[in-house]
Design a protein around this motif. Sequence first.
Motif, PDB file in Angstrom:
ATOM      1  N   GLY A 140      17.625  11.243  35.240  1.00  0.00           N
ATOM      2  CA  GLY A 140      18.361  12.123  36.137  1.00  0.00           C
ATOM      3  C   GLY A 140      17.466  13.065  36.901  1.00  0.00           C
ATOM      4  N   GLU A 141      18.075  13.779  37.808  1.00  0.00           N
ATOM      5  CA  GLU A 141      17.323  14.723  38.612  1.00  0.00           C
ATOM      6  C   GLU A 141      16.971  15.967  37.811  1.00  0.00           C
ATOM      7  OE1 GLU A 141      18.575  15.708  42.477  1.00  0.00           O
ATOM      8  OE2 GLU A 141      19.118  13.672  43.038  1.00  0.00           O
ATOM      9  N   CYS A 142      16.058  16.731  38.381  1.00  0.00           N
ATOM     10  CA  CYS A 142      15.582  17.963  37.771  1.00  0.00           C
ATOM     11  C   CYS A 142      16.591  19.069  38.057  1.00  0.00           C
ATOM     12  CB  CYS A 142      14.220  18.294  38.370  1.00  0.00           C
ATOM     13  SG  CYS A 142      13.262  19.513  37.493  1.00  0.00           S
ATOM     14  N   PHE A 143      17.132  19.666  37.016  1.00  0.00           N
ATOM     15  CA  PHE A 143      18.161  20.690  37.185  1.00  0.00           C
ATOM     16  C   PHE A 143      17.602  21.915  37.911  1.00  0.00           C
ATOM     17  CE2 PHE A 143      20.380  24.515  35.959  1.00  0.00           C
ATOM     18  CZ  PHE A 143      21.720  24.162  36.057  1.00  0.00           C
ATOM     19  N   GLY A 144      18.133  22.221  39.075  1.00  0.00           N
ATOM     20  CA  GLY A 144      17.777  23.434  39.792  1.00  0.00           C
ATOM     21  C   GLY A 144      16.389  23.472  40.382  1.00  0.00           C
ATOM     22  N   GLY A 145      15.688  22.331  40.432  1.00  0.00           N
ATOM     23  CA  GLY A 145      14.333  22.322  40.976  1.00  0.00           C
ATOM     24  C   GLY A 145      13.287  22.568  39.901  1.00  0.00           C
ATOM     25  N   VAL A 146      12.027  22.364  40.268  1.00  0.00           N
ATOM     26  CA  VAL A 146      10.926  22.410  39.300  1.00  0.00           C
ATOM     27  C   VAL A 146      10.845  23.750  38.586  1.00  0.00           C
ATOM     28  CG1 VAL A 146       8.424  22.259  39.041  1.00  0.00           C
ATOM     29  CG2 VAL A 146       9.607  20.694  40.589  1.00  0.00           C
ATOM     30  N   ASN A 147      11.042  24.841  39.307  1.00  0.00           N
ATOM     31  CA  ASN A 147      10.872  26.167  38.697  1.00  0.00           C
ATOM     32  C   ASN A 147      11.893  26.447  37.606  1.00  0.00           C
ATOM     33  OD1 ASN A 147       8.687  26.770  40.341  1.00  0.00           O
ATOM     34  ND2 ASN A 147       9.958  27.708  41.931  1.00  0.00           N
ATOM     35  N   GLN A 148      13.027  25.761  37.660  1.00  0.00           N
ATOM     36  CA  GLN A 148      14.057  26.000  36.657  1.00  0.00           C
ATOM     37  C   GLN A 148      14.080  24.946  35.564  1.00  0.00           C
ATOM     38  OE1 GLN A 148      18.039  27.138  37.911  1.00  0.00           O
ATOM     39  NE2 GLN A 148      17.307  27.645  39.953  1.00  0.00           N
ATOM     40  N   CYS A 149      13.751  23.716  35.889  1.00  0.00           N
ATOM     41  CA  CYS A 149      13.990  22.640  34.921  1.00  0.00           C
ATOM     42  C   CYS A 149      12.763  22.294  34.103  1.00  0.00           C
ATOM     43  CB  CYS A 149      14.524  21.395  35.626  1.00  0.00           C
ATOM     44  SG  CYS A 149      13.279  20.259  36.225  1.00  0.00           S
ATOM     45  N   VAL A 150      11.565  22.583  34.558  1.00  0.00           N
ATOM     46  CA  VAL A 150      10.349  22.210  33.839  1.00  0.00           C
ATOM     47  C   VAL A 150       9.801  23.406  33.072  1.00  0.00           C
ATOM     48  CG1 VAL A 150       7.953  21.454  34.097  1.00  0.00           C
ATOM     49  CG2 VAL A 150       9.755  20.360  35.433  1.00  0.00           C
ATOM     50  N   ASP A 151       9.483  23.176  31.805  1.00  0.00           N
ATOM     51  CA  ASP A 151       8.920  24.224  30.957  1.00  0.00           C
ATOM     52  C   ASP A 151       7.753  23.608  30.195  1.00  0.00           C
ATOM     53  OD1 ASP A 151       8.377  26.381  29.372  1.00  0.00           O
ATOM     54  OD2 ASP A 151      10.281  26.363  28.283  1.00  0.00           O
ATOM     55  N   ILE A 152       6.534  23.984  30.543  1.00  0.00           N
ATOM     56  CA  ILE A 152       5.348  23.479  29.864  1.00  0.00           C
ATOM     57  C   ILE A 152       4.463  24.659  29.470  1.00  0.00           C
ATOM     58  CG2 ILE A 152       5.327  21.225  30.996  1.00  0.00           C
ATOM     59  CD1 ILE A 152       3.285  22.302  32.955  1.00  0.00           C
ATOM     60  N   ALA A 172       5.833  19.937  26.469  1.00  0.00           N
ATOM     61  CA  ALA A 172       6.300  19.609  27.814  1.00  0.00           C
ATOM     62  C   ALA A 172       7.798  19.394  27.721  1.00  0.00           C
ATOM     63  CB  ALA A 172       5.607  18.355  28.339  1.00  0.00           C
ATOM     64  N   CYS A 173       8.560  20.130  28.529  1.00  0.00           N
ATOM     65  CA  CYS A 173      10.020  20.078  28.463  1.00  0.00           C
ATOM     66  C   CYS A 173      10.616  19.927  29.859  1.00  0.00           C
ATOM     67  CB  CYS A 173      10.586  21.348  27.823  1.00  0.00           C
ATOM     68  SG  CYS A 173       9.945  21.725  26.178  1.00  0.00           S
ATOM     69  N   GLY A 174      11.790  19.344  29.907  1.00  0.00           N
ATOM     70  CA  GLY A 174      12.506  19.218  31.169  1.00  0.00           C
ATOM     71  C   GLY A 174      14.005  19.234  30.950  1.00  0.00           C
ATOM     72  N   ARG A 175      14.722  19.732  31.957  1.00  0.00           N
ATOM     73  CA  ARG A 175      16.180  19.802  31.878  1.00  0.00           C
ATOM     74  C   ARG A 175      16.790  18.821  32.876  1.00  0.00           C
ATOM     75  NH1 ARG A 175      20.097  25.167  32.755  1.00  0.00           N
ATOM     76  NH2 ARG A 175      22.081  24.045  32.539  1.00  0.00           N
ATOM     77  N   SER A 176      17.621  17.945  32.369  1.00  0.00           N
ATOM     78  CA  SER A 176      18.277  16.946  33.214  1.00  0.00           C
ATOM     79  C   SER A 176      19.541  17.513  33.835  1.00  0.00           C
ATOM     80  CB  SER A 176      18.634  15.714  32.381  1.00  0.00           C
ATOM     81  OG  SER A 176      19.481  14.839  33.103  1.00  0.00           O
ATOM     82  N   ARG A 177      19.663  17.351  35.142  1.00  0.00           N
ATOM     83  CA  ARG A 177      20.890  17.770  35.815  1.00  0.00           C
ATOM     84  C   ARG A 177      22.039  16.832  35.468  1.00  0.00           C
ATOM     85  NH1 ARG A 177      21.630  16.880  42.107  1.00  0.00           N
ATOM     86  NH2 ARG A 177      22.126  14.825  41.249  1.00  0.00           N
ATOM     87  N   ASP A 178      21.738  15.552  35.341  1.00  0.00           N
ATOM     88  CA  ASP A 178      22.781  14.557  35.162  1.00  0.00           C
ATOM     89  C   ASP A 178      23.440  14.637  33.797  1.00  0.00           C
ATOM     90  OD1 ASP A 178      20.721  13.697  37.165  1.00  0.00           O
ATOM     91  OD2 ASP A 178      22.211  12.140  37.541  1.00  0.00           O
ATOM     92  N   PHE A 179      22.665  14.966  32.766  1.00  0.00           N
ATOM     93  CA  PHE A 179      23.214  15.049  31.418  1.00  0.00           C
ATOM     94  C   PHE A 179      23.327  16.487  30.923  1.00  0.00           C
ATOM     95  CE2 PHE A 179      21.408  10.728  31.513  1.00  0.00           C
ATOM     96  CZ  PHE A 179      22.544  10.014  31.174  1.00  0.00           C
ATOM     97  N   SER A 180      22.900  17.444  31.732  1.00  0.00           N
ATOM     98  CA  SER A 180      22.949  18.857  31.361  1.00  0.00           C
ATOM     99  C   SER A 180      22.411  19.062  29.951  1.00  0.00           C
ATOM    100  CB  SER A 180      24.383  19.400  31.459  1.00  0.00           C
ATOM    101  OG  SER A 180      24.394  20.805  31.291  1.00  0.00           O
ATOM    102  N   ALA A 181      21.174  18.607  29.751  1.00  0.00           N
ATOM    103  CA  ALA A 181      20.533  18.711  28.448  1.00  0.00           C
ATOM    104  C   ALA A 181      19.053  19.011  28.643  1.00  0.00           C
ATOM    105  CB  ALA A 181      20.721  17.430  27.648  1.00  0.00           C
TER     106      ALA A 181
END
Length: 326
Positions: A140-152, A172-181
């Motif tokens: 899925g896409e990156c929730f809210g753009g890189v600044n919000q969805c990526v946490d490293i 390394a972490c990421g938030r999926s917009r499609d699955f809201s996880a």
Amino acid sequence: MTRNARSRAWCLVALVALGSVFVNTGTRQVGAQEASSGRFVEGEDPLYGRELQNYVTWNLWQGVHWDTINMYVPTDRLWYRVKDSRVHPRAVAVQETCRPAYLDLRAKLVPLGYSGAFYSSNDDAALPCDQHGNAIFWRGECFGGVNQCVDIGPFLNQSPANLNEDDTRGYACGRSRDFSAFYCSAHLTNKNSSAPDTEAYARAQSIEYRQKSEAVQGWVGIPTVFMGDFNIDYRTGNSGFQAWRNQHREADACDGLVVPAGGCYNTFSIEAGQVRDEKLDYIFASKGPGHCFRADDPSFYLGPYSGPGGPVISDHVLVRGYFGCP
């Protein structure tokens, strides 16, 4: 794998719109059932699996001994496993991976609808491996753009310098917009204190990792899946995994205090290719309706792999965890 290097975080995110759930409709084939536990073990045939949400983690064992050709052997094998799944994993975590191999794997996963992020625990531009660390891919896409969805970033707790730890361990972490996880990959330190507490620094990082998952669950209110090579065996009396199980389910349904029939799946061998004698790799998913669960749902695993006529690819097996809902 260690190299004298400085540590820095590096991230690339691939944004691809995900219009539907990806399902391989090939003939279902699963490995032999283990009578003692009711769980399944995968074979090499790629057409396998159940129609359930699933997650994959694998320590690829890449380092300075990988040249520019063989570097892609484990990532190619991983890509084939992912693309031929009946249901594509919602997230794929890798550890001990080289940046060029990460880029190669990311390029292959983009057409399947994945985004990705990479954390570099060390680097050496003079070597083919370049940067070395762990990565997370999510559908899925990156929730809210890189600044919000990526946490490293690195763990606050690192092993002391006198233990010669060249890697700055992190996540390394990421938030999926499609699955809201929220999905994470980490490689905890194997540089620990002497007996009797041989996992002290890994355990401190595990606590920090768990608290991160609990914070996301509590503050953001979304499901989490935290995976990786913990370098802690469940049989250690003070492993800390009971604290994980308070708010998470482990894919292997393996409890260090009350081991289920058939025992737990060991995932690591001290000498690559020999009998696995430790369980170091885990998939923890937050409890709740987002991650349904039944006791008979399997934890699939593969490996350690051997290349055609070549050496063992990794000293860890690939672990795939299934949860009991689509």
